[in-house]
Design a protein around this motif. Structure first.
Motif, mmCIF file in Angstrom:
data_model
loop_
_atom_site.group_PDB
_atom_site.id
_atom_site.type_symbol
_atom_site.label_atom_id
_atom_site.label_comp_id
_atom_site.label_asym_id
_atom_site.label_seq_id
_atom_site.Cartn_x
_atom_site.Cartn_y
_atom_site.Cartn_z
ATOM 1 N N ASP A 1 -34.667 5.716 -11.893
ATOM 2 C CA ASP A 1 -34.291 4.615 -12.782
ATOM 3 C C ASP A 1 -35.520 3.885 -13.314
ATOM 4 O O ASP A 1 -35.538 3.454 -14.462
ATOM 5 C CB ASP A 1 -33.375 3.627 -12.051
ATOM 6 N N ILE A 2 -36.535 3.749 -12.489
ATOM 7 C CA ILE A 2 -37.772 3.111 -12.944
ATOM 8 C C ILE A 2 -38.456 3.991 -13.982
ATOM 9 O O ILE A 2 -38.962 3.501 -14.997
ATOM 10 C CB ILE A 2 -38.706 2.796 -11.750
ATOM 11 N N GLU A 3 -38.457 5.288 -13.764
ATOM 12 C CA GLU A 3 -39.020 6.209 -14.764
ATOM 13 C C GLU A 3 -38.265 6.071 -16.086
ATOM 14 O O GLU A 3 -38.875 6.059 -17.157
ATOM 15 C CB GLU A 3 -38.960 7.648 -14.250
ATOM 16 N N TYR A 4 -36.944 5.944 -16.003
ATOM 17 C CA TYR A 4 -36.133 5.776 -17.218
ATOM 18 C C TYR A 4 -36.454 4.435 -17.884
ATOM 19 O O TYR A 4 -36.567 4.355 -19.107
ATOM 20 C CB TYR A 4 -34.645 5.869 -16.873
ATOM 21 N N LEU A 5 -36.606 3.387 -17.079
ATOM 22 C CA LEU A 5 -36.988 2.076 -17.597
ATOM 23 C C LEU A 5 -38.303 2.196 -18.374
ATOM 24 O O LEU A 5 -38.420 1.696 -19.490
ATOM 25 C CB LEU A 5 -37.127 1.082 -16.443
ATOM 26 N N ILE A 6 -39.269 2.869 -17.792
ATOM 27 C CA ILE A 6 -40.572 3.044 -18.434
ATOM 28 C C ILE A 6 -40.438 3.851 -19.725
ATOM 29 O O ILE A 6 -41.001 3.491 -20.756
ATOM 30 C CB ILE A 6 -41.580 3.693 -17.461
ATOM 31 N N VAL B 1 -31.269 -3.469 -22.088
ATOM 32 C CA VAL B 1 -31.353 -4.875 -21.707
ATOM 33 C C VAL B 1 -32.292 -5.534 -22.702
ATOM 34 O O VAL B 1 -33.469 -5.210 -22.747
ATOM 35 C CB VAL B 1 -31.916 -5.033 -20.273
ATOM 36 N N ASP B 2 -31.737 -6.430 -23.524
ATOM 37 C CA ASP B 2 -32.602 -7.102 -24.494
ATOM 38 C C ASP B 2 -32.328 -8.593 -24.550
ATOM 39 O O ASP B 2 -32.946 -9.304 -25.320
ATOM 40 C CB ASP B 2 -32.481 -6.471 -25.879
ATOM 41 N N SER B 3 -31.439 -9.076 -23.707
ATOM 42 C CA SER B 3 -31.108 -10.502 -23.715
ATOM 43 C C SER B 3 -31.909 -11.253 -22.651
ATOM 44 O O SER B 3 -31.385 -12.076 -21.924
ATOM 45 C CB SER B 3 -29.613 -10.690 -23.479
ATOM 46 N N ILE B 4 -33.172 -10.936 -22.580
ATOM 47 C CA ILE B 4 -34.064 -11.583 -21.629
ATOM 48 C C ILE B 4 -35.121 -12.358 -22.413
ATOM 49 O O ILE B 4 -35.443 -11.988 -23.537
ATOM 50 C CB ILE B 4 -34.719 -10.545 -20.680
ATOM 51 N N PRO B 5 -35.661 -13.419 -21.832
ATOM 52 C CA PRO B 5 -36.635 -14.237 -22.570
ATOM 53 C C PRO B 5 -38.059 -13.665 -22.520
ATOM 54 O O PRO B 5 -39.017 -14.388 -22.247
ATOM 55 C CB PRO B 5 -36.548 -15.592 -21.851
ATOM 56 N N PHE B 6 -38.177 -12.373 -22.757
ATOM 57 C CA PHE B 6 -39.469 -11.700 -22.723
ATOM 58 C C PHE B 6 -39.621 -10.853 -23.978
ATOM 59 O O PHE B 6 -38.630 -10.415 -24.560
ATOM 60 C CB PHE B 6 -39.588 -10.819 -21.477
ATOM 61 N N PRO B 7 -40.856 -10.557 -24.390
ATOM 62 C CA PRO B 7 -41.065 -9.790 -25.619
ATOM 63 C C PRO B 7 -40.983 -8.276 -25.405
ATOM 64 O O PRO B 7 -41.831 -7.523 -25.874
ATOM 65 C CB PRO B 7 -42.468 -10.222 -26.055
ATOM 66 N N PHE B 8 -39.969 -7.834 -24.656
ATOM 67 C CA PHE B 8 -39.772 -6.402 -24.444
ATOM 68 C C PHE B 8 -38.309 -6.125 -24.121
ATOM 69 O O PHE B 8 -37.549 -7.029 -23.780
ATOM 70 C CB PHE B 8 -40.682 -5.856 -23.346
ATOM 71 N N THR B 9 -37.942 -4.861 -24.276
ATOM 72 C CA THR B 9 -36.603 -4.386 -23.918
ATOM 73 C C THR B 9 -36.762 -3.117 -23.091
ATOM 74 O O THR B 9 -37.813 -2.464 -23.128
ATOM 75 C CB THR B 9 -35.750 -4.067 -25.158
ATOM 76 N N PHE B 10 -35.710 -2.765 -22.358
ATOM 77 C CA PHE B 10 -35.694 -1.537 -21.576
ATOM 78 C C PHE B 10 -34.256 -1.224 -21.215
ATOM 79 O O PHE B 10 -33.365 -2.054 -21.417
ATOM 80 C CB PHE B 10 -36.563 -1.668 -20.311
ATOM 81 N N ASP B 11 -34.031 -0.038 -20.689
ATOM 82 C CA ASP B 11 -32.691 0.378 -20.277
ATOM 83 C C ASP B 11 -32.570 0.322 -18.764
ATOM 84 O O ASP B 11 -33.517 0.654 -18.042
ATOM 85 C CB ASP B 11 -32.401 1.817 -20.734
ATOM 86 N N LEU B 12 -31.368 -0.078 -18.303
ATOM 87 C CA LEU B 12 -31.054 -0.122 -16.875
ATOM 88 C C LEU B 12 -29.752 0.616 -16.614
ATOM 89 O O LEU B 12 -28.882 0.660 -17.480
ATOM 90 C CB LEU B 12 -30.873 -1.568 -16.405
ATOM 91 N N PHE C 1 -47.603 4.718 -13.376
ATOM 92 C CA PHE C 1 -46.483 4.626 -12.439
ATOM 93 C C PHE C 1 -46.978 5.182 -11.108
ATOM 94 O O PHE C 1 -47.434 6.319 -11.035
ATOM 95 C CB PHE C 1 -45.289 5.426 -12.952
ATOM 96 N N TYR C 2 -46.922 4.354 -10.065
ATOM 97 C CA TYR C 2 -47.395 4.730 -8.734
ATOM 98 C C TYR C 2 -46.209 5.005 -7.822
ATOM 99 O O TYR C 2 -45.253 4.227 -7.789
ATOM 100 C CB TYR C 2 -48.205 3.591 -8.091
ATOM 101 N N THR C 3 -46.289 6.077 -7.055
ATOM 102 C CA THR C 3 -45.311 6.372 -6.019
ATOM 103 C C THR C 3 -46.052 6.395 -4.693
ATOM 104 O O THR C 3 -47.054 7.095 -4.543
ATOM 105 C CB THR C 3 -44.643 7.747 -6.262
#
Length: 179
Positions: A160-165, A24-35, A112-114
């Motif tokens: 999925d959150i771990e993968y995002l991170i 995901v890189d088409s967001i108006p933020f200075p970062f990318t990640f996978d979903l 990352f908190y669980t």
């Protein structure tokens, strides 16, 4: 004339899909990640306040609330606020575990908190490059917290959150992960 035997209380079976991720890189933020393909970015909050972003998991009634803040001599406050927001759940949590995020090459640092138990949010995290950027996330379900019933989906989305991170990159410090 049959003897009836009451059945124990159970929960519906949840069929979980295979995990296929895309950047995901088409967001108006200075970062990318996978979903994963079953999640989507929701920019409704971004239109109201440019600091906020949601990631929806519509099939599971879950939403990952994310916020982005530019660091301006406020890193210590941001870190303390993130920790405070997690530990507000201490009254309901049976356990809170912390996993450090430290990827020096990508300049991604955080925790990352669980949270186990009937907490409003079962997963939270923050990430920073320690000089310019700070991102915080918290996962919520649109149901009354009942850890026993949402545990399978909670665990599934935590992956999925771990993968995002793991896939997270600052736009100004993007690193090729395929090496």
């Amino acid at each position: 004339q049959e003897t009836l035997t009451p059945k124990p209380i159970g929960y519906f079976r949840i069929d979980l899909p295979e995990k296929n991720y895309a950047e995901v890189d088409s967001i108006p933020f200075p970062f990318t990640f996978d979903l994963p393909q079953y999640a989507n970015v929701n920019l409704e909050r971004t239109q109201q306040d440019e600091r906020f972003l949601n990631v929806d998991f519509p099939k599971y009634g879950a939403r990952l609330h994310m916020s982005y803040i530019k660091i301006d001599s406020n890193l210590r406050t941001l870190l303390e606020d993130a920790r405070t927001l997690v530990y507000k759940h201490l009254e309901k949590a049976q356990d809170i575990s912390e996993v450090s995020v430290y990827e020096e090459e990508k300049r991604v640092f955080g925790v990352f908190y669980t949270l186990d138990g009937n907490t409003a949010s079962g997963s939270q995290f923050y990430m920073t490059d320690s000089t310019n950027h700070f991102v915080r996330g918290a996962l919520y379900f649109s149901v009354v917290p009942n850890f026993d019933s949402i545990a399978p989906v909670q665990t599934f989305i935590e992956q999925d959150i771990e993968y995002l991170i793991d896939s997270f990159n600052w736009a100004d410090k993007k690193v090729n992960n395929s090496l």
